[in-house]
Design a protein around this motif. Structure first.
Motif, short mmCIF file in Angstrom:
data_model
loop_
_atom_site.label_atom_id
_atom_site.label_comp_id
_atom_site.label_asym_id
_atom_site.label_seq_id
_atom_site.Cartn_x
_atom_site.Cartn_y
_atom_site.Cartn_z
N PHE A 225 1.02 -1.23 0.00
CA PHE A 225 0.02 0.08 0.08
C PHE A 225 0.96 1.12 -0.10
CE2 PHE A 225 -2.85 -3.40 1.34
CZ PHE A 225 -4.04 -3.04 0.93
N ASP A 226 1.14 1.83 -1.34
CA ASP A 226 2.04 2.95 -1.21
C ASP A 226 1.46 4.25 -1.89
OD1 ASP A 226 1.64 2.16 -3.97
OD2 ASP A 226 3.78 1.67 -4.38
N LEU A 227 2.12 5.17 -2.25
CA LEU A 227 1.33 6.50 -2.93
C LEU A 227 0.70 6.09 -4.12
CD1 LEU A 227 4.10 9.17 -2.55
CD2 LEU A 227 2.01 9.06 -1.41
N LYS A 228 1.16 4.97 -5.00
CA LYS A 228 0.44 4.93 -6.31
C LYS A 228 -1.01 4.52 -6.02
CE LYS A 228 3.38 3.45 -9.31
NZ LYS A 228 4.18 2.26 -9.93
N VAL A 229 -1.10 3.73 -5.19
CA VAL A 229 -2.53 3.23 -4.86
C VAL A 229 -3.29 3.88 -3.59
CG1 VAL A 229 -1.80 0.88 -5.72
CG2 VAL A 229 -1.77 1.27 -3.25
N ASN A 230 -2.62 4.98 -3.16
CA ASN A 230 -3.32 5.84 -2.15
C ASN A 230 -3.20 5.26 -0.76
OD1 ASN A 230 -3.56 8.34 -3.36
ND2 ASN A 230 -5.76 7.74 -4.21
N GLY A 231 -2.16 4.18 -0.80
CA GLY A 231 -2.20 3.65 0.62
C GLY A 231 -1.33 4.07 1.65
N VAL A 232 -0.77 5.22 1.35
CA VAL A 232 -0.05 6.27 2.09
C VAL A 232 -0.26 7.56 1.55
CG1 VAL A 232 1.67 4.41 3.20
CG2 VAL A 232 2.32 5.89 1.14
N GLY A 233 0.16 8.62 2.18
CA GLY A 233 -0.27 10.01 1.76
C GLY A 233 -0.03 11.17 2.57
N TYR A 234 -0.77 12.07 2.63
CA TYR A 234 -0.75 13.15 3.57
C TYR A 234 -1.94 13.87 3.63
CZ TYR A 234 -0.11 16.65 -0.37
OH TYR A 234 -0.71 17.50 -1.43
N ALA A 235 -2.44 14.66 4.70
CA ALA A 235 -3.57 15.61 4.84
C ALA A 235 -3.12 16.76 5.28
CB ALA A 235 -4.43 14.90 5.85
N THR A 236 -3.94 17.96 4.91
CA THR A 236 -3.44 19.15 5.14
C THR A 236 -4.62 19.79 5.95
OG1 THR A 236 -4.37 19.86 3.11
CG2 THR A 236 -2.06 19.49 3.29
#
Length: 367
Positions: free
Chosen positions: A325-336
């Protein structure tokens, strides 16, 4: 959960030395946001066809802290709640059990056996701490599907690893820290000095230095590898954070589970800033009194992994799950959340995110 560190003999250290005390960062040229990029993605694409799992009994075994840790376990709980709602599972056909700090391995095994013997299938084990227990228990129940967050059991066909590229989300947290720091001096608090948390450290330091090569990064772990109370001790989290703030760090990033609650308290007391970890911690009820210091959060979508695993198990389609689950599948990310990140920094974050997804930036997963 939760994003290091230091000399292995002391659990503390500093990266970077050329930033002047009290001086703002000198930033490296930033990548441009790709066309069409917008705000951070915190939601996954809409699920596919409806799945009726009303006949299932679903079990969840938490890591220490359980519901209410404002981080890793609460994310698992959110995914658990959502899949129950989405698939029609009756509440009486669910069970949640929690671990205790530093409990014996036999207790973990008994917890998993209890769920399996009572007919729960699938069962989600939240955290790498269940790895050795599943190595023993999974073969005893070959027809039960287990999902294991943050680890894998080699050779166990009925254990699905639910693993993440934590370092990628932490990289973006490091970029935020550099741009939010007034002194070009930031800090990382790790809960327990273990390889999983080193991934957060490695990404955070790399991201901060990609944004500002001369930034100073203070790092300290709350407990050594043998003591898992570092994930559930807000008082120690507070004292650890105070130490980094006294050294000059004015933006802290805790990868420390429930101990992060204490880190945010120390940050608020000192009038500095923080970045959340794992969940969008600005919106966590347990952090309502300190949320105003949280400028952004790195996301580790344990909720998505739990939800998707149960859906896949119900439809007998576990092969459809991502390997990581990585950035490519939105398994990790960020919120603002909180309104502290302006459009310019948003664009910079999206630019770095695109370069990671495209493979132009390889984020280290070891310190």
């Amino acid at each position: 959960m939760v994003v290091s560190a230091c000399a292995k003999d002391s659990g503390a250290g500093t990266t970077g030395s050329s930033a002047s005390a009290g001086a703002a960062c000198e930033f490296a040229p930033a990548p441009s946001a790709p066309a069409g990029s917008g705000s951070s993605a915190t939601d996954r694409p809409v699920d596919g066809e409806e799945i009726d799992a009303s006949g299932l009994k679903i079990g969840l075994a938490y890591d220490i802290g359980g519901r209410g840790d404002a981080s890793f376990n609460d994310l698992a709980a959110a995914g658990f709640d959502r899949v129950i709602k989405d698939t029609g599972v009756a509440k009486e056909n669910t069970r949640e059990l929690s671990a205790a700090p530093n409990e014996d391995e036999s207790v973990k095994q008994s917890r998993l056996r209890q769920l399996a013997r009572e007919g729960f299938d699938p069962i989600v084990a939240v955290g790498f701490a269940y790895t050795e227990s599943l190595r023993v228990v999974a073969p005893e129940f070959p027809d039960v599907q287990f999902g294991l967050v943050d680890s894998a059991v080699e050779g166990a066909a009925n254990v699905t690893p639910l693993v993440f590229a934590e370092q990628e989300g932490a990289f973006l947290a490091g970029v935020v820290a550099a741009y939010q720091s007034k002194k070009c001096h930031v800090g990382f608090v790790g809960g327990v000095d273990i390889p999983l948390i080193h991934k957060f450290e490695a990404g955070y330091v790399q991201g901060a230095k990609a944004a500002a090569p001369n930034i100073v990064v203070e790092k300290k772990y709350i407990t050594p590898a043998t003591d898992f109370t570092g994930f559930q001790d807000p008082a120690k989290g507070l004292e650890t954070a105070k130490g980094l703030i006294e050294k000059g760090a004015d933006v802290l990033y805790p990868a420390a589970g429930a101990s992060g609650i204490g880190v945010f308290s120390a940050v608020k007391q000192a009038g500095v800033l923080a970045i959340g970890c794992d969940a969008d911690q600005y919106h966590q009820p347990a952090l309502a009194d300190t949320k105003d210091v949280i400028v952004a959060s790195s996301l580790k979508r344990v909720d998505v992994a739990v939800h998707d695993f149960v859906r896949a198990a119900a439809s007998d389609d576990l092969a459809s799950l991502p390997k990581v689950f990585d950035l490519k599948v939105n398994g990790v990310g960020y919120a603002t959340s909180g309104g502290r990140i302006d459009a310019e920094l948003q664009g910079i974050l999206e630019g770095f995110k695109a370069q990671i997804i495209e493979g132009k930036i390889k984020v280290a997963d070891k310190r």
